[in-house]
Design a protein around this motif. Structure first.
Motif, short mmCIF file in Angstrom:
data_model
loop_
_atom_site.label_atom_id
_atom_site.label_comp_id
_atom_site.label_asym_id
_atom_site.label_seq_id
_atom_site.Cartn_x
_atom_site.Cartn_y
_atom_site.Cartn_z
N VAL A 51 0.69 -1.05 0.14
CA VAL A 51 -0.04 0.05 -0.04
C VAL A 51 0.91 1.23 -0.17
O VAL A 51 2.02 1.25 0.56
CB VAL A 51 -0.95 0.02 1.22
CG1 VAL A 51 -1.64 1.27 1.47
CG2 VAL A 51 -2.05 -1.07 1.04
N ILE A 52 0.55 2.43 -0.70
CA ILE A 52 1.23 3.39 -0.64
C ILE A 52 0.15 4.56 0.08
O ILE A 52 -1.02 4.57 -0.17
CB ILE A 52 1.22 4.19 -2.17
CG1 ILE A 52 2.10 3.04 -2.87
CG2 ILE A 52 1.96 5.49 -1.96
CD1 ILE A 52 3.75 2.74 -2.49
N ALA A 53 0.62 5.26 1.00
CA ALA A 53 -0.26 5.98 2.01
C ALA A 53 0.52 7.25 2.31
O ALA A 53 1.64 6.99 2.37
CB ALA A 53 -0.82 5.26 3.17
N ASP A 54 -0.06 8.39 2.83
CA ASP A 54 0.70 9.64 3.31
C ASP A 54 0.35 9.53 4.67
O ASP A 54 0.85 10.59 5.13
CB ASP A 54 0.04 10.66 2.42
CG ASP A 54 -1.40 10.85 2.80
OD1 ASP A 54 -2.21 10.43 3.60
OD2 ASP A 54 -2.04 11.97 2.51
N GLN A 55 -0.01 8.44 5.27
CA GLN A 55 -0.02 8.40 7.03
C GLN A 55 0.90 7.31 7.07
O GLN A 55 0.66 6.24 6.69
CB GLN A 55 -1.33 8.55 7.58
CG GLN A 55 -1.57 8.48 8.88
CD GLN A 55 -2.74 8.92 9.25
OE1 GLN A 55 -3.65 9.51 8.68
NE2 GLN A 55 -3.05 8.46 10.61
N TYR A 56 1.47 7.34 8.40
CA TYR A 56 2.24 6.28 8.87
C TYR A 56 1.55 5.29 9.72
O TYR A 56 0.52 5.81 10.64
CB TYR A 56 3.33 6.88 9.89
CG TYR A 56 4.38 5.77 10.59
CD1 TYR A 56 5.48 5.46 9.82
CD2 TYR A 56 3.87 5.07 11.64
CE1 TYR A 56 6.47 4.69 10.39
CE2 TYR A 56 4.65 4.26 12.18
CZ TYR A 56 6.16 3.84 11.57
OH TYR A 56 6.75 2.85 12.14
N LEU A 57 1.26 4.01 9.35
CA LEU A 57 0.71 2.93 10.06
C LEU A 57 1.49 2.22 10.73
O LEU A 57 2.42 1.52 10.09
CB LEU A 57 -0.11 2.18 8.94
CG LEU A 57 -1.24 3.01 8.06
CD1 LEU A 57 -1.88 1.97 6.98
CD2 LEU A 57 -2.32 3.71 8.93
N PHE A 85 8.73 6.36 1.24
CA PHE A 85 8.43 6.17 0.01
C PHE A 85 8.79 7.66 -0.78
O PHE A 85 10.16 8.05 -0.74
CB PHE A 85 7.30 5.84 -0.33
CG PHE A 85 6.99 5.40 -1.77
CD1 PHE A 85 8.06 4.77 -2.57
CD2 PHE A 85 5.85 6.14 -2.79
CE1 PHE A 85 7.66 4.26 -3.99
CE2 PHE A 85 5.76 5.53 -3.96
CZ PHE A 85 6.56 4.88 -4.81
N GLU A 86 8.08 8.39 -1.32
CA GLU A 86 8.59 9.79 -2.02
C GLU A 86 7.62 10.60 -1.38
O GLU A 86 6.17 10.33 -1.43
CB GLU A 86 8.75 9.62 -3.48
CG GLU A 86 7.39 8.99 -4.17
CD GLU A 86 7.80 8.85 -5.56
OE1 GLU A 86 6.78 8.85 -6.29
OE2 GLU A 86 8.84 8.34 -5.95
N ARG A 87 7.71 11.87 -1.55
CA ARG A 87 6.76 13.22 -1.40
C ARG A 87 6.05 13.01 -0.25
O ARG A 87 4.88 13.02 -0.07
CB ARG A 87 6.20 13.59 -2.41
CG ARG A 87 7.02 14.12 -3.54
CD ARG A 87 5.87 14.41 -4.72
NE ARG A 87 6.49 13.64 -5.75
CZ ARG A 87 6.01 13.09 -6.63
NH1 ARG A 87 4.66 12.90 -6.69
NH2 ARG A 87 6.62 12.21 -7.89
N GLU A 88 6.70 12.62 0.95
CA GLU A 88 6.02 12.41 2.28
C GLU A 88 4.96 11.30 2.27
O GLU A 88 3.71 11.38 2.78
CB GLU A 88 5.47 13.62 2.83
CG GLU A 88 6.37 14.76 2.98
CD GLU A 88 5.93 16.05 3.48
OE1 GLU A 88 4.79 16.28 3.93
OE2 GLU A 88 6.60 17.21 3.28
#
Length: 122
Positions: A51-57, A85-88
């Motif tokens: 999964v690509i997400a902008d929040q840390y799980l 990954f990239e861009r936060e």
């Protein structure tokens, strides 16, 4: 594209079997904490997701992943690893857990159809 490798870059065990690289928009939900966020599946197999997400799980936590397009499944999964990954954004390895037989069959059928479609020339 598919991948059948058995080890990750850090030497730990990876998902076994064929992984389908296909972006599927998802909603990640944790009813206990009221967390609800949008993310995307980058690849999928019968045993897990990347999964690509902008929040840390956090590693070890369990969430419900609801696919917004085919195969339109809601599956429970546990975070096994997380990397910047990239861009936060983050790449997150998910092991599927508590998948009922009907959903497992639907996922297997979806993967089979998509892999056959990719293998067809033209």
């Amino acid at each position: 594209m598919t991948d059948q490798s058995g080890k990750d870059r850090e030497g730990g065990e990876k998902r076994l079997g064929i992984r389908l690289r296909k972006y599927i928009d998802i909603v990640v939900e944790d009813p206990l904490s009221s967390l609800l966020l949008r993310a995307a599946i980058a690849d999928i197999s019968e045993s897990g997701l990347r999964v690509i997400a902008d929040q840390y799980l956090p590693k070890g936590t369990k969430y419900t992943f609801t696919m917004k397009s085919a195969p339109h499944l809601s599956l429970r999964g546990e975070v096994r690893w997380i990397r910047d990954f990239e861009r936060e954004t983050y790449q997150i390895g998910i092991m599927l857990v508590d998948v009922n037989e009907e959903d497992r069959k639907r996922l297997a059928n979806f993967l089979d159809v998509e892999l056959r479609r990719l293998a067809t020339p033209g």
